[in-house]
Motif scaffolding. Structure first.
Motif, PDB file in Angstrom:
ATOM      1  N   GLN A 133     -33.376  21.213 -27.883  1.00 31.04           N
ATOM      2  CA  GLN A 133     -32.436  20.463 -27.070  1.00 31.04           C
ATOM      3  C   GLN A 133     -31.241  21.321 -26.682  1.00 31.04           C
ATOM      4  O   GLN A 133     -30.884  22.276 -27.369  1.00 31.04           O
ATOM      5  CB  GLN A 133     -31.987  19.186 -27.788  1.00 31.04           C
ATOM      6  N   ARG A 162     -31.705  15.802 -17.578  1.00 31.38           N
ATOM      7  CA  ARG A 162     -31.701  14.431 -18.069  1.00 31.38           C
ATOM      8  C   ARG A 162     -31.642  14.393 -19.595  1.00 31.38           C
ATOM      9  O   ARG A 162     -32.294  15.186 -20.260  1.00 31.38           O
ATOM     10  CB  ARG A 162     -32.971  13.710 -17.612  1.00 31.38           C
ATOM     11  N   VAL A 193     -30.257  17.071 -23.727  1.00 31.66           N
ATOM     12  CA  VAL A 193     -31.444  17.321 -22.918  1.00 31.66           C
ATOM     13  C   VAL A 193     -32.564  17.817 -23.834  1.00 31.66           C
ATOM     14  O   VAL A 193     -32.428  18.868 -24.470  1.00 31.66           O
ATOM     15  CB  VAL A 193     -31.136  18.366 -21.829  1.00 31.66           C
ATOM     16  N   LEU A 194     -33.636  17.050 -23.927  1.00 33.81           N
ATOM     17  CA  LEU A 194     -34.779  17.447 -24.743  1.00 33.81           C
ATOM     18  C   LEU A 194     -35.721  18.293 -23.888  1.00 33.81           C
ATOM     19  O   LEU A 194     -36.067  17.928 -22.762  1.00 33.81           O
ATOM     20  CB  LEU A 194     -35.512  16.212 -25.259  1.00 33.81           C
ATOM     21  N   PRO A 239     -42.965  16.011 -22.609  1.00 28.46           N
ATOM     22  CA  PRO A 239     -41.690  16.582 -23.024  1.00 28.46           C
ATOM     23  C   PRO A 239     -41.384  16.236 -24.478  1.00 28.46           C
ATOM     24  O   PRO A 239     -41.863  15.242 -25.006  1.00 28.46           O
ATOM     25  CB  PRO A 239     -40.675  15.920 -22.085  1.00 28.46           C
ATOM     26  N   ALA A 240     -40.603  17.069 -25.087  1.00 26.89           N
ATOM     27  CA  ALA A 240     -40.096  16.831 -26.447  1.00 26.89           C
ATOM     28  C   ALA A 240     -41.180  16.840 -27.501  1.00 26.89           C
ATOM     29  O   ALA A 240     -40.947  16.416 -28.631  1.00 26.89           O
ATOM     30  CB  ALA A 240     -39.293  15.535 -26.520  1.00 26.89           C
ATOM     31  N   LYS A 284     -57.362  22.966 -25.577  1.00 27.00           N
ATOM     32  CA  LYS A 284     -56.325  23.997 -25.728  1.00 27.00           C
ATOM     33  C   LYS A 284     -55.652  23.893 -27.098  1.00 27.00           C
ATOM     34  O   LYS A 284     -55.556  24.880 -27.827  1.00 27.00           O
ATOM     35  CB  LYS A 284     -55.297  23.815 -24.611  1.00 27.00           C
ATOM     36  N   ASP A 307     -45.608  26.089 -19.937  1.00 19.65           N
ATOM     37  CA  ASP A 307     -46.867  26.746 -20.312  1.00 19.65           C
ATOM     38  C   ASP A 307     -47.501  26.110 -21.545  1.00 19.65           C
ATOM     39  O   ASP A 307     -48.658  26.397 -21.843  1.00 19.65           O
ATOM     40  CB  ASP A 307     -46.604  28.231 -20.629  1.00 19.65           C
ATOM     41  N   PHE A 308     -46.735  25.290 -22.241  1.00 19.32           N
ATOM     42  CA  PHE A 308     -47.205  24.827 -23.535  1.00 19.32           C
ATOM     43  C   PHE A 308     -47.804  23.423 -23.499  1.00 19.32           C
ATOM     44  O   PHE A 308     -48.962  23.270 -23.139  1.00 19.32           O
ATOM     45  CB  PHE A 308     -46.066  24.954 -24.569  1.00 19.32           C
ATOM     46  N   VAL A 360     -40.415  20.724 -17.561  1.00 16.02           N
ATOM     47  CA  VAL A 360     -39.577  21.116 -16.421  1.00 16.02           C
ATOM     48  C   VAL A 360     -38.650  22.272 -16.765  1.00 16.02           C
ATOM     49  O   VAL A 360     -37.942  22.773 -15.884  1.00 16.02           O
ATOM     50  CB  VAL A 360     -38.731  19.927 -15.906  1.00 16.02           C
ATOM     51  N   HIS A 361     -38.637  22.685 -18.016  1.00 11.98           N
ATOM     52  CA  HIS A 361     -37.694  23.731 -18.413  1.00 11.98           C
ATOM     53  C   HIS A 361     -38.373  25.097 -18.503  1.00 11.98           C
ATOM     54  O   HIS A 361     -39.588  25.183 -18.671  1.00 11.98           O
ATOM     55  CB  HIS A 361     -37.045  23.338 -19.745  1.00 11.98           C
ATOM     56  N   CYS A 397     -40.471  11.823 -26.709  1.00 11.01           N
ATOM     57  CA  CYS A 397     -41.582  11.852 -27.669  1.00 11.01           C
ATOM     58  C   CYS A 397     -41.091  11.192 -28.948  1.00 11.01           C
ATOM     59  O   CYS A 397     -41.104  11.778 -30.021  1.00 11.01           O
ATOM     60  CB  CYS A 397     -42.050  13.282 -27.897  1.00 11.01           C
ATOM     61  N   LEU A 400     -32.411  27.622 -19.988  1.00 16.11           N
ATOM     62  CA  LEU A 400     -31.861  26.508 -19.213  1.00 16.11           C
ATOM     63  C   LEU A 400     -30.336  26.629 -19.130  1.00 16.11           C
ATOM     64  O   LEU A 400     -29.735  26.396 -18.081  1.00 16.11           O
ATOM     65  CB  LEU A 400     -32.256  25.169 -19.864  1.00 16.11           C
TER      66      LEU A 400
END
Lengths: 389, 389, 389, 389
Positions: free
Chosen positions: D287, B300, D305-306, D321-322, A22, D316-317, D310-311, A265, D147
């Motif tokens: 963030q 979080r 919040v990074l 996270p982050a 992807k 989709d990406f 979950v956001h 990250c 968010l």
């Protein structure tokens, strides 16, 4: 260079159709739009996976013309100029070496291999093939990190004294199920090899080669549930710490963990020179912090430089500074670098030698952790003269 | 407890009249105002220095009633209840032990001594004397750090996995002239002992005892100009890195340097547990960063908790949260802890055993750096039962 | 100057023995230690409160020699050189004017008065008395803010375009009981006058006088419980926003609230010039953020300057940069400024004219909010030539 | 819905081939890869510009099949389902209305129009056409901002008290040459309309409609050099400040400037509720800062919040996270929203009514600045029932 380097479209074949397919496909698509006619166009010719069915699903999902259940249909295909390998770590070397022997340009995801011997074989094959070869340490292409290197090269940090690098994430904190990443036979190493290799490459890019290491690692979560819900043993590290000596005289510490609670990250570093210091974390990837003693005495402090058009590679993207580049854009830069290197018949960066060097450091770290003492990094010679950054 | 612990004023004598005499005197003056009648009043009876002239200047500058050219006029004086030692590192043990043998309560600046043997002798004398003894690691009294400990004790970070500590400053970056701090015979160690001992104490306070270390150190600036402008050799480290294993099972890294360009007072740590993580730096000393997996999944993140009246010891100070506590207030808290311990006939924290433990870790680090391998920390027994934190 | 300005001890009397008596007493005690013989010593002669009993309790708690149930025993006393007023806002003017007419130097807490008329009377009395007068806007003495002014005066931000100031706290968010602060008759205004006056003074200090304002305010919590648990009406604002025009041509916005959830002590500003910008918040009071277009194009960014000995007034305190100054130290600086001004027979800053100017802006804001249109600030002339900084 | 909404490919025509053609084309290309078969495929049928030559260059550069020198070849073409308008502000309404009357779905860049009358005409045409219409305020689709809305809807900030919004950049600080953006006749307004409309839309998205405004604006740089190097008058604002009242009872301030030195892409806000507060800036777009009084009293603080899987929309990406989303990804989300709305036959967000509402606020601000008083926002009724979110 044995492969064709004209502006005629480059025909790419991809080995592997999972998650990294992807990001690479996005990279090729975006490179075409971002760089336009400056770079060769790309034809997404064929994609393979372990079965024809998996490959077909990948082809449809990511928009590749054909599917193949055997990677040899890519590495040996007459209608393929570039082979892009996005399989799990242990399945890099075989298709890569085959592709190189067939005169293909090769991009291989990181870490290059699961042992330095394997990486050496790949680097030698690349050297002998005389093609463009590249390993997926795209972060060194990233504007903030390339800016860091520019600032170092201008002498603005002075003599580098100490480098503190880390790659901390927490996605494997507790709940993550077992997978090939937790099996030493397939993955080679754990957090150290998988994500630690990124920070090792950045360390080498910014400071230079690592001569010796003193490492220690731990498995924090001994057992994870496999896909069937059964407990499976984790045979790799969850956290690694090492102290390193660079060939140029600087010292350093490098740490990696995928179970570092709260870090999402955090691929980050601090590079301390005698007159300046740089700081970076991927969690705020569009900025670099710069401290310089050249500033007036009462106005010294870390500057938060937000990335914009004046910074390396960022100018190809958006109009205003700080609009922000994302993870996907790193692949646009990566594929752009690959295509530009092929176009110009020049080595790509980072290349298989860089991949080998990272594998050597990982290997030295594993040996040091076993021996509980300093271990020299064994630098193998791939006998290539086409650049090591 | 052999010394008097009533609310009648405590008579303090101070050994040393230099810079730290200032901070301690401020501490006593402010403790009286902040804590009021809750704590014994303090009479600043006598201050000493190497000559009567120096002592007299100190007495006048800092407001002490009498001056003495010999510290024995303090450690052996009938009109002194508490001896406060603020001399250079190598001149701690002799007056401290003498004061203890004379039944005085003793506060001694950090590091407690320049060798673990010396520190052991002091801790044993303290144990035998049965008085209140305290070492100047005031940072563990600091609200943000005490809050960190509270959060750990509530179980909110879970099992501690990894501790990353540092004390980085840059005041000795290049220009700083030679002094006793750069002479191993007087200082014991360089950045490691002088400022590193602070982060070692914080590590012990938050995580527990350190069992073994693997260290490496460097002298970055080999020579400095002395007061006469002549080059003088630096015989101590400017930077130290170590990996540590804690007795409770956690791993860690600890680094110290006074030549870390750009870092001004970066006494900092990150403490990673399996369900929570804490971060702190003295450069923003009025805040603690707290990450908890107990937070909702999509909310979080590290919380920046600004210190206010709800936090340990801060409630004694100002009306509104985040008004800010400063370095001077750390001494108010330190002297307050000393006076309260004397009042209550309880051990002070941190005490001479804590000072000994830090010296043992420094010693192990020096031996490890020489041996280039892991070294066990040798825990000496001061045979005291009055607490180790 | 009619009052005595020799280095003989200054005899201070304090009107009010509540919370601010604590901070001022700490200020005098610390000034003596921080500045030493450079400044006049202070004798804490007498403290008053509404009753002799309250005054006696204050005297004992804060270490004042005598107590008085009537402030006239201070403002008119022959043995008092300096009168320090720390009563609630509506009880400033009477003792201040009486003290001034008796030739005392006067320090008065902020806001100077609850109306511009009252403030004008005080400023005129101060002018006529020819003594040192000072109002408790200590923040302009604070190193980071004084550094901001230095940078502006050096021309490094260029022409000031826009100032965005705020004082946001949340201590009156919901639970805070009713008190005189919520009663317009006693307090004059709410958040605007009480804490907003601080940011108005900083705006004037950094940018210059405010010519006109356009304001709006709201009471967010209409009723609070009084000490007996009965609901009491809130007659002042909880939040105020205003747009301002400065006499020098810059525009600005100023906001104040004590019910701004999450803000603890966010006295902050951003000052935008055509070639540089400065940012500050008291929540990180030991730093100033500085942006300059004079930096190289690819290294521009806000610098986080950590306060240390090279910055205004900070050099009197600690050894290393970034060790940190706290709220209490602001009073040491304030009392130091007062004592130095008396010693040198020069105006103190900020003085009663500054207090008047802030009151005029608050008054204009209240009138603007009523009229819902721009209102000119009416500058009253206290006919003094001793400086409005 | 009059246009076809099956999964057969949607044929898109683009009006305008400048910079925004790049971002929109990237958006379509990436949407296809990110969302796959979940969304209709897109055919880039035809692109227009003022001349056939310009259009042809655009078609080649951005990969569109055909070029047209007249936008009517797009808005009226039988082989076009969706018209995407990326021309300068004053050239939005004519092609948009024509396309709508021809039953095309229309995406129009922001601000929707240069006057509320023009915006109303567009919104009415959209309503009458019954197609999908969307305006380019993509930021409300952004994960961190979505968010924020989720947190508000869960009641976690409580009652919204105050909103402080801004869009500060400095690209027009001094050197930027004259262009249509600085000409009121073409642009409508300056920073207020061009970038301020983004923060107005975010304010509406998070807080609700704006009822009245009190505004003031300034031109900071009166003259800029045109393309020939001749001075040209600037007839629009460089900075705008306004106070606003929301229909739900909250107050607010909104500011916009493209000459705010040091701010690069500071589209930011703070939203203060009675039990929680949210903070955001595009300069750290991955963030959101969240403060909640539901946290334990001694652990309250803004959480950073990074953004991760979950956001909203981020899942989709990327995998971890982050890893970071960039400006380009905002267009993927925008084009994704457009395609999904067409697929589902539902209104898109934000739509032309949202564009109209922003124009009404801009208009009210301009009138308020002229009148120097509060001005009601005139809400025009586009008579549409398909949602104003």
């Amino acid at each position: 260079m044995s492969a064709d380097v004209t502006q005629t479209p480059l025909r790419v074949g991809m080995v592997g159709s999972g998650y990294m397919a992807k990001t690479h496909t996005l990279g090729y698509a975006n490179a075409a739009l971002i760089y336009g006619a400056d770079l060769p166009a790309v034809e997404r010719v064929r994609i393979s996976d372990l079965t024809p069915e998996l490959a077909q699903a990948g082809a449809e999902r990511w928009g590749w013309r054909e599917a193949a259940g055997d990677w040899r249909e890519i590495t040996g295909a007459a209608d393929v100029d570039v082979v892009d390998i996005v399989t799990p770590n242990h399945a890099h070397s075989e298709p890569a070496i085959d592709a190189l022997r067939n005169g293909k340009h090769v991009l291989c995801e990181k870490p290059l291999a699961i042992s330095p011997d394997e990486a050496l074989a790949m680097a030698r094959a690349a050297h002998e093939a005389g093609v463009v070869h590249m390993v997926g340490f795209y972060y060194r292409l990233w504007p903030a990190i390339a800016l860091a290197r520019n600032i170092i090269e201008r002498g603005e940090v002075g003599e580098i004294r100490h480098f503190r690098g880390r790659f901390f994430q927490d996605y494997a904190n507790r709940e993550l199920p077992h997978s090939w990443r937790f099996d030493q036979a397939v993955a080679g190493a754990g957090a150290l090899g998988d994500i630690g290799s990124h920070i090792i490459d950045i360390a080498r890019y910014l400071v230079g080669d690592i001569d010796r290491v003193l490492a220690t690692g731990r498995t924090l979560i001994d057992e994870r549930l496999d896909a069937d819900g059964n407990p499976a043993v984790v045979s790799v590290d969850d956290i690694y710490s090492m102290m390193v000596d660079f060939s140029g005289g600087a010292s350093g510490t490098i740490e990696a963990s995928w179970a570092a609670t709260g870090h999402k990250c955090d691929l980050g570093f601090e590079l301390i020179g005698d007159v300046g210091t740089l700081r970076f974390t991927w969690e705020r990837s569009n900025q670099l912090e710069v401290y310089s003693e050249a500033d007036d005495a009462d106005e010294r402090g870390f500057r938060t430089v937000l990335i914009g058009g004046v910074h390396p590679r960022a100018g190809d993207f958006w109009f205003a500074p700080a609009q922000g580049l994302g993870y996907g854009d790193a692949f646009t830069m990566g594929m752009g670098e690959l295509l530009e290197a092929i176009r110009d018949g020049r080595p790509a960066q980072p290349n298989f030698t860089d991949g080998l060097r990272a594998a050597e450091v990982v290997d030295a770290a594993l040996r040091s952790a076993d021996a509980e003492r300093w271990v020299e990094v064994q630098h193998r010679d791939p006998e290539i003269g086409d650049g090591d950054d």
